[in-house]
Design a protein around this motif. Sequence first.
Motif, short mmCIF file in Angstrom:
data_model
loop_
_atom_site.label_atom_id
_atom_site.label_comp_id
_atom_site.label_asym_id
_atom_site.label_seq_id
_atom_site.Cartn_x
_atom_site.Cartn_y
_atom_site.Cartn_z
N HIS A 173 0.84 -1.21 0.00
CA HIS A 173 0.00 0.00 0.00
C HIS A 173 0.87 1.26 0.00
O HIS A 173 0.61 2.20 -0.76
N THR A 174 1.89 1.25 0.84
CA THR A 174 2.78 2.42 0.92
C THR A 174 3.47 2.64 -0.42
O THR A 174 3.53 3.77 -0.92
N MET A 175 3.99 1.59 -1.02
CA MET A 175 4.71 1.74 -2.27
C MET A 175 3.76 2.14 -3.41
O MET A 175 4.19 2.83 -4.34
N ALA A 176 2.51 1.77 -3.33
CA ALA A 176 1.54 2.22 -4.33
C ALA A 176 1.39 3.74 -4.27
O ALA A 176 1.31 4.40 -5.31
N VAL A 177 1.37 4.30 -3.07
CA VAL A 177 1.31 5.75 -2.91
C VAL A 177 2.58 6.39 -3.47
O VAL A 177 2.53 7.38 -4.20
N VAL A 178 3.73 5.82 -3.14
CA VAL A 178 5.01 6.34 -3.64
C VAL A 178 5.05 6.30 -5.16
O VAL A 178 5.42 7.29 -5.82
N GLU A 179 4.66 5.18 -5.74
CA GLU A 179 4.70 5.02 -7.20
C GLU A 179 3.69 5.92 -7.92
O GLU A 179 3.87 6.22 -9.10
N ALA A 180 2.68 6.38 -7.21
CA ALA A 180 1.69 7.28 -7.80
C ALA A 180 2.07 8.75 -7.56
O ALA A 180 1.22 9.63 -7.64
N ASN A 181 3.36 8.99 -7.28
CA ASN A 181 3.88 10.34 -7.03
C ASN A 181 3.29 10.98 -5.78
O ASN A 181 3.16 12.20 -5.69
N GLY A 182 2.95 10.15 -4.82
CA GLY A 182 2.38 10.65 -3.57
C GLY A 182 3.33 11.54 -2.79
O GLY A 182 2.90 12.52 -2.19
N ILE A 183 4.62 11.22 -2.82
CA ILE A 183 5.58 12.05 -2.08
C ILE A 183 5.60 13.46 -2.64
O ILE A 183 5.54 14.44 -1.88
N GLU A 184 5.64 13.58 -3.94
CA GLU A 184 5.66 14.90 -4.56
C GLU A 184 4.40 15.69 -4.23
O GLU A 184 4.46 16.89 -3.94
N CYS A 185 3.27 15.02 -4.25
CA CYS A 185 2.00 15.69 -3.93
C CYS A 185 1.99 16.17 -2.48
O CYS A 185 1.56 17.29 -2.19
N ILE A 186 2.46 15.33 -1.58
CA ILE A 186 2.50 15.70 -0.17
C ILE A 186 3.48 16.84 0.06
O ILE A 186 3.22 17.76 0.84
N LEU A 187 4.62 16.82 -0.62
CA LEU A 187 5.58 17.92 -0.50
C LEU A 187 4.94 19.25 -0.90
O LEU A 187 5.21 20.28 -0.29
N ASN A 188 4.08 19.22 -1.91
CA ASN A 188 3.38 20.45 -2.31
C ASN A 188 2.45 20.96 -1.22
O ASN A 188 2.27 22.16 -1.06
N LEU A 189 1.86 20.04 -0.46
CA LEU A 189 0.97 20.46 0.64
C LEU A 189 1.74 21.18 1.73
O LEU A 189 1.17 21.98 2.47
N LEU A 190 3.04 20.92 1.84
CA LEU A 190 3.84 21.57 2.87
C LEU A 190 4.03 23.06 2.61
O LEU A 190 4.49 23.79 3.48
N ASP A 191 3.67 23.52 1.42
CA ASP A 191 3.74 24.94 1.11
C ASP A 191 2.51 25.71 1.59
O ASP A 191 2.51 26.94 1.57
N LEU A 192 1.49 24.99 2.02
CA LEU A 192 0.27 25.64 2.50
C LEU A 192 0.49 26.20 3.91
O LEU A 192 1.42 25.79 4.60
N LYS A 193 -0.36 27.09 4.31
CA LYS A 193 -0.24 27.71 5.63
C LYS A 193 -1.25 27.13 6.62
O LYS A 193 -1.41 27.66 7.71
N ASP A 194 -1.90 26.04 6.27
CA ASP A 194 -2.88 25.39 7.12
C ASP A 194 -2.15 24.39 8.02
O ASP A 194 -1.65 23.38 7.56
N ILE A 195 -2.07 24.70 9.32
CA ILE A 195 -1.32 23.87 10.26
C ILE A 195 -1.83 22.44 10.29
O ILE A 195 -1.04 21.50 10.35
N ALA A 196 -3.13 22.24 10.26
CA ALA A 196 -3.69 20.89 10.31
C ALA A 196 -3.25 20.08 9.09
O ALA A 196 -2.88 18.90 9.22
N VAL A 197 -3.26 20.70 7.92
CA VAL A 197 -2.80 20.01 6.70
C VAL A 197 -1.30 19.74 6.79
O VAL A 197 -0.84 18.64 6.43
N LEU A 198 -0.54 20.70 7.30
CA LEU A 198 0.90 20.50 7.46
C LEU A 198 1.20 19.31 8.36
O LEU A 198 2.01 18.44 8.01
N GLU A 199 0.56 19.28 9.52
CA GLU A 199 0.80 18.19 10.47
C GLU A 199 0.44 16.84 9.87
O GLU A 199 1.19 15.87 10.00
#
Length: 95
Positions: free
Chosen positions: A20-46
Motif C-alpha cells: 500500500h505504501t509503495m503504491a502511494v510512492v509510485e503514484a507520485n504521492g511524495i511529490e504531492c504531499i511535499l506540495n501540501l507543505l507549502d500551505l499555511k494550514d497547520i492541520a494540513v501541514l501536520e
Amino acid sequence: NLLFETAWVLTNICSGSHEHTMAVVEANGIECILNLLDLKDIAVLEQSIWVLGNIAGDGTNARDICLDKGVLKKLIKLAQQYSYPHQSASNNNNN
C-alpha cells in the motif's frame, strides 16, 4: 477541509502494508504531499508530515526514496519557519 481529509486517508494507507505504501510512492504521492507543505494550514501541514513519516518508516528503500526526493530538506526548511509548533505562518515573517 478536503486537503486535510485527503492527507488523513494517505496517512492511513501508508500505515498499512508495504504494498500500500509503495503504491502511494509510485503514484507520485511524495511529490504531492511535499506540495501540501507549502500551505499555511497547520492541520494540513501536520497531517502531511505524518504521511511522509509513515512512508519513510516503511523501510530503507522508502526512506531512501524520501531522501532522494528532498523530503528531509523540505522538513528542515519548514521547521526553520516555525519557532513554536502551533505558531501560525502569518505570525512568522522572519524568513
